[in-house]
Design an enzyme around this catalytic site. Structure first.
Site, mmCIF file in Angstrom:
data_model
loop_
_atom_site.group_PDB
_atom_site.id
_atom_site.type_symbol
_atom_site.label_atom_id
_atom_site.label_comp_id
_atom_site.label_asym_id
_atom_site.label_seq_id
_atom_site.Cartn_x
_atom_site.Cartn_y
_atom_site.Cartn_z
ATOM 1 N N SER A 75 0.745 -1.027 -0.101
ATOM 2 C CA SER A 75 -0.110 0.111 -0.027
ATOM 3 C C SER A 75 0.810 1.342 -0.027
ATOM 4 C CB SER A 75 -0.964 0.176 1.190
ATOM 5 O OG SER A 75 -0.168 0.103 2.361
ATOM 6 N N LYS A 154 0.462 4.239 7.069
ATOM 7 C CA LYS A 154 -0.084 4.992 5.962
ATOM 8 C C LYS A 154 0.445 6.473 6.046
ATOM 9 C CE LYS A 154 -2.973 1.631 5.142
ATOM 10 N NZ LYS A 154 -2.832 0.942 3.686
#
Length: 304
Positions: A75, A154
């Site tokens: 990701s 993230k």
């Protein structure tokens, strides 16, 4: 007679010196050998203490200062590498920064997944053998094992009170109606270059809106908890800021954290000058301490 007396007086001191010198030499030799044996013995006695101390310091450092985490998910490509069959990046996560400040847009953060984040991109395999489980737990505690399966990495896109939505005509995420500048975005081949649209969301106070750099292959705030405010991450869940890639050696580098809102929202000039101000302010005491240290070392060498 006088010659005999001289001869006798010359020999007697020499003889006495010889006899008295022999025990002194042997005494000095034995006294020199004893400390060596004592030193060897003390080293082996102190070795377990040194090992335990090192382990305790390692645990304390990872608990309160910094810890190494493995990145097993794609990701955050290509800022961070993580995929099946490749050399997953190990990143050094700084736990000090957010004790004095809050996460800001652009920061790459590691955090514990909140309750709504039920889907995880990586599931750590738990060993069935209790002994193996114990050693895996110790390895994880020391930063060498698999990460906690509830930890995520993230990038912060928006903070509490800001409104985020996607997208404008140029496929850019908007924060408070202004488009973001995101140079770190990666479009994985075969997944297109258009971001999935989502409705406007106002981030709750004390929360963060986070997204992956590999924008079309990231289960982030847009989808976790069915999206919306449930996808926001509480600031208290943030473990720390990812600062450096430490493994593999070919990837040693710092992690870029450009503020995507800087161009759109116009950060105040004083904020832009903060790093320079700190650098200038820290330069003087650093130079002064360096000179003092050199002076102390020079004096000690001179006295020796």
């Amino acid at each position: 007679m006088a010659d005999v007396m001289r001869s006798g007086s010359a020999e007697e001191p020499h003889e006495a010196e010889h006899h008295s010198g022999a025990p002194e030499d042997s005494g000095e030799g034995s006294s020199r050998r004893k400390p060596k044996n004592k030193k060897k013995g003390s080293f082996w006695r102190e070795l377990p203490i040194l090992i335990v101390t090192a382990l305790v310091l390692t645990v304390l450092i990872q608990a309160f200062i910094a810890r190494v985490y493995v990145i097993p998910s794609q990701s955050m490509e290509q800022t961070l590498h993580g995929c099946t069959g490749c050399n997953n990046d190990r990143v050094l996560v700084d736990k000090i920064t957010y004790r004095f400040s809050d996460p800001e847009p652009g920061d790459v953060v590691v955090f514990r997944g909140p309750q709504p984040w039920v889907q995880n991109e990586f599931q750590a395999e738990e060993p069935t053998n209790p002994v193996a489980g114990f050693f895996q737990g110790v390895a994880s505690l020391l930063g060498f094992g698999a990460p906690d399966e509830k930890d995520f990495v993230k990038r912060v896109i928006a903070v509490g009170g800001q409104t985020v939505e996607c997208c404008d005509a140029q496929n850019r995420v908007l924060v408070d109606g202004k488009p973001l500048n995101e140079p770190y975005l990666y479009w994985e081949p075969g997944r297109g270059v258009g971001q999935d649209e989502f409705s406007s969301v106002t981030v709750p106070p004390g929360h963060l809106w986070v997204m992956g750099d590999n924008r079309n292959d990231s289960a982030d705030s847009r989808v976790q908890g069915n999206g919306g405010v449930n996808g926001a991450v509480p600031v208290e869940n943030v473990i720390g800021k990812a600062q450096f890639i430490v493994l593999p050696p070919t990837r040693w580098q710092g992690i870029d954290d450009p503020n995507p809102q800087a161009d759109a929202l116009g950060a105040p000039a004083w904020q832009t000058g903060v790093p320079v101000g700190f650098g200038v302010a820290a330069a003087f005491p650093t130079v002064w301490l360096g000179r003092r240290l050199i002076g102390v070392v020079s004096k000690r060498r001179a006295s020796e």
